[in-house]
Design a protein around this motif. Structure first.
Motif, short mmCIF file in Angstrom:
data_model
loop_
_atom_site.label_atom_id
_atom_site.label_comp_id
_atom_site.label_asym_id
_atom_site.label_seq_id
_atom_site.Cartn_x
_atom_site.Cartn_y
_atom_site.Cartn_z
N TRP A 159 -9.05 -16.75 -21.61
CA TRP A 159 -9.10 -17.74 -22.67
C TRP A 159 -10.14 -18.79 -22.32
O TRP A 159 -10.39 -19.05 -21.15
CB TRP A 159 -7.72 -18.38 -22.84
CG TRP A 159 -6.69 -17.42 -23.34
CD1 TRP A 159 -6.16 -16.36 -22.66
CD2 TRP A 159 -6.09 -17.39 -24.62
NE1 TRP A 159 -5.25 -15.70 -23.44
CE2 TRP A 159 -5.19 -16.31 -24.65
CE3 TRP A 159 -6.20 -18.20 -25.75
CZ2 TRP A 159 -4.43 -16.02 -25.76
CZ3 TRP A 159 -5.43 -17.90 -26.85
CH2 TRP A 159 -4.55 -16.82 -26.86
N GLU B 281 4.81 -7.95 -15.30
CA GLU B 281 5.57 -7.46 -16.46
C GLU B 281 6.99 -8.05 -16.49
O GLU B 281 7.52 -8.34 -17.56
CB GLU B 281 5.63 -5.94 -16.43
CG GLU B 281 6.35 -5.32 -17.58
CD GLU B 281 5.69 -5.59 -18.94
OE1 GLU B 281 6.41 -5.56 -19.95
OE2 GLU B 281 4.47 -5.85 -19.00
N ASP C 19 -2.79 -13.52 -14.73
CA ASP C 19 -2.26 -12.20 -14.39
C ASP C 19 -0.78 -12.40 -14.09
O ASP C 19 -0.41 -12.78 -12.97
CB ASP C 19 -3.01 -11.62 -13.18
CG ASP C 19 -2.56 -10.20 -12.87
OD1 ASP C 19 -2.00 -9.54 -13.76
OD2 ASP C 19 -2.78 -9.75 -11.72
N ARG D 114 -9.10 -16.95 -27.41
CA ARG D 114 -8.89 -15.74 -26.60
C ARG D 114 -10.17 -14.90 -26.60
O ARG D 114 -10.63 -14.47 -27.65
CB ARG D 114 -7.73 -14.94 -27.18
CG ARG D 114 -7.38 -13.73 -26.41
CD ARG D 114 -6.15 -13.06 -27.02
NE ARG D 114 -6.26 -11.65 -26.80
CZ ARG D 114 -6.54 -10.75 -27.73
NH1 ARG D 114 -6.71 -11.11 -28.97
NH2 ARG D 114 -6.64 -9.49 -27.41
N ARG E 202 4.45 -14.95 -20.04
CA ARG E 202 3.12 -14.60 -20.56
C ARG E 202 3.01 -14.96 -22.04
O ARG E 202 2.01 -15.52 -22.49
CB ARG E 202 2.89 -13.10 -20.34
CG ARG E 202 1.46 -12.69 -20.28
CD ARG E 202 1.29 -11.26 -19.84
NE ARG E 202 2.21 -10.35 -20.44
CZ ARG E 202 2.74 -9.30 -19.83
NH1 ARG E 202 2.43 -9.04 -18.57
NH2 ARG E 202 3.57 -8.49 -20.45
N LEU E 203 4.06 -14.66 -22.80
CA LEU E 203 4.07 -14.97 -24.22
C LEU E 203 4.03 -16.48 -24.46
O LEU E 203 3.27 -16.97 -25.29
CB LEU E 203 5.31 -14.35 -24.88
CG LEU E 203 5.47 -14.56 -26.37
CD1 LEU E 203 4.35 -13.85 -27.13
CD2 LEU E 203 6.82 -14.06 -26.84
N ARG F 296 0.54 -17.84 -23.78
CA ARG F 296 -0.39 -17.59 -24.89
C ARG F 296 -0.18 -18.59 -26.02
O ARG F 296 -1.14 -19.10 -26.60
CB ARG F 296 -0.24 -16.16 -25.40
CG ARG F 296 -0.84 -15.14 -24.45
CD ARG F 296 -0.77 -13.74 -25.02
NE ARG F 296 -1.36 -12.80 -24.07
CZ ARG F 296 -0.78 -11.69 -23.66
NH1 ARG F 296 0.40 -11.35 -24.13
NH2 ARG F 296 -1.39 -10.89 -22.81
N ARG G 196 7.32 -11.25 -18.60
CA ARG G 196 6.68 -11.07 -19.91
C ARG G 196 6.87 -12.28 -20.81
O ARG G 196 5.97 -12.69 -21.52
CB ARG G 196 7.26 -9.83 -20.60
CG ARG G 196 6.66 -9.58 -21.96
CD ARG G 196 7.34 -8.46 -22.68
NE ARG G 196 7.22 -7.23 -21.91
CZ ARG G 196 7.69 -6.07 -22.31
NH1 ARG G 196 8.31 -5.97 -23.45
NH2 ARG G 196 7.55 -5.00 -21.57
N GLN H 103 -10.36 -12.18 -24.20
CA GLN H 103 -9.69 -10.91 -23.93
C GLN H 103 -8.22 -11.21 -23.74
O GLN H 103 -7.83 -12.37 -23.76
CB GLN H 103 -10.27 -10.25 -22.67
CG GLN H 103 -11.72 -9.85 -22.80
CD GLN H 103 -12.25 -9.23 -21.52
OE1 GLN H 103 -11.54 -9.08 -20.53
NE2 GLN H 103 -13.51 -8.86 -21.52
N ASP H 104 -7.40 -10.19 -23.52
CA ASP H 104 -5.96 -10.41 -23.41
C ASP H 104 -5.59 -11.53 -22.44
O ASP H 104 -4.76 -12.36 -22.75
CB ASP H 104 -5.24 -9.12 -23.00
CG ASP H 104 -5.13 -8.14 -24.15
OD1 ASP H 104 -5.26 -8.58 -25.31
OD2 ASP H 104 -4.93 -6.95 -23.90
N SER H 105 -6.18 -11.55 -21.27
CA SER H 105 -5.81 -12.53 -20.26
C SER H 105 -6.93 -13.51 -19.94
O SER H 105 -6.93 -14.15 -18.89
CB SER H 105 -5.39 -11.81 -18.97
OG SER H 105 -4.29 -10.97 -19.23
#
Length: 193
Positions: free
Chosen positions: A147, A121, A118, A141, A127-128, A131, A124, A143-145
């Motif tokens: 893994w 923003e 989590d 993955r 976060r990228l 991933r 960001r 879901q979005d967050s």
């Protein structure tokens, strides 16, 4: 500061020098003062190839210095040493994090390693990057967050937290005994029994 894209071979040599220095190696006169190589010339059977190699090493050293990734330090006993700068350490840590592979044990223990993150923003970009690191290490993955990976990855999680300056609150790891409908995941990782 952006640097022009260079030849892969040149970049590989520079990366290998950074890896060596990061691991605690010391590069001395042969790399810092290539003219001293004439002293070892008579003992070298493949002198033309060796000269080409040392020319490439000298060029790589120059480029690394130009980019601010290494610097030369004078030592009384062994002449000049090449050492990493803080920018060089950050650069090689990024490379190592991108290339990290989670070791596969001989036998899977039947547990899933789940990473949940989590990240606000305003971070960001972090976060990228996270991933990309997870994909590179072989995570899938859900879901979005969320893994998942089948093998122990505590070392990887610690490395990622340090690299991204993330705390436990931003990135949490769980070990799940079972996962509902995991057949596709087992197929992906080659874990079907």
């Amino acid at each position: 500061m952006k640097f022009p894209i260079q030849d892969r071979r040149k970049m590989a040599l520079q990366t290998n020098i950074l890896r060596f220095l990061y691991a605690g190696g010391v590069l001395t006169t042969a790399l810092v003062a290539p003219k001293l190589l004439r002293l070892i010339g008579p003992f070298d059977r493949s002198q033309p190839r060796r000269k080409e190699l040392y020319a490439r090493l000298a060029q790589a050293r120059y480029r690394l210095k130009q980019r601010g990734l290494v610097k030369e330090e004078k030592h009384s006993t062994n002449g000049m040493h090449l050492v990493l700068t803080s920018l060089g350490e950050k650069s090689i840590e990024k490379i190592l994090a991108r290339e990290y592979r989670i070791p596969e044990p001989i036998r899977w223990d039947g547990k899933w390693r789940v990473l949940i993150f989590d990240i606000q923003e305003k971070r960001r970009r972090v976060r990228l990057v996270l991933r990309h690191l997870l994909m590179g290490a072989g995570f899938i993955r859900l879901q979005d967050s969320v893994w998942i990976h089948p093998y122990p990855c505590d070392e990887f999680v610690a490395l990622v937290r340090a690299h991204l300056s993330s705390g436990v609150g931003e990135l949490r790891s769980l070990v799940a005994e079972a996962l509902e409908s995991d057949r596709l995941l087992r197929e992906h990782f080659g874990l079907l029994i």
